[in-house]
Scaffold this motif. Sequence first.
Motif: not given
Length: 91
Positions: A35-39, A41-42, A47-50
């Motif tokens: 499910s982390f594949a979406v990360l 892709a975005n 990176m901004i959220m992290a």
Amino acid sequence: MLLFAVDIKTAGSLSLLVSLPTMLVGFARYSRDGSFAVLGANLRFTMIMAAGSIAGAVLGGLLLGVFSELVLIPALAVILLVSAVKLARHD
């Protein structure tokens, strides 16, 4: 805080402690099924959220003990009310 009659700083620390196992289990489950594949892709948004999360954690840690409960409790109330209004108005 209200249920166990502890101060706001203790309640915040305990909240983080209780959240940690939940996050670890969620991380393990999501990493297993891809499910982390979406990360990936975005990546820019991720990176901004992290970065924001890390900056908030560092700033919060530095400010720990600076403000009294007389400031923290009303500030938390305002944040929760604004969040509730935004959530209620979300389409």
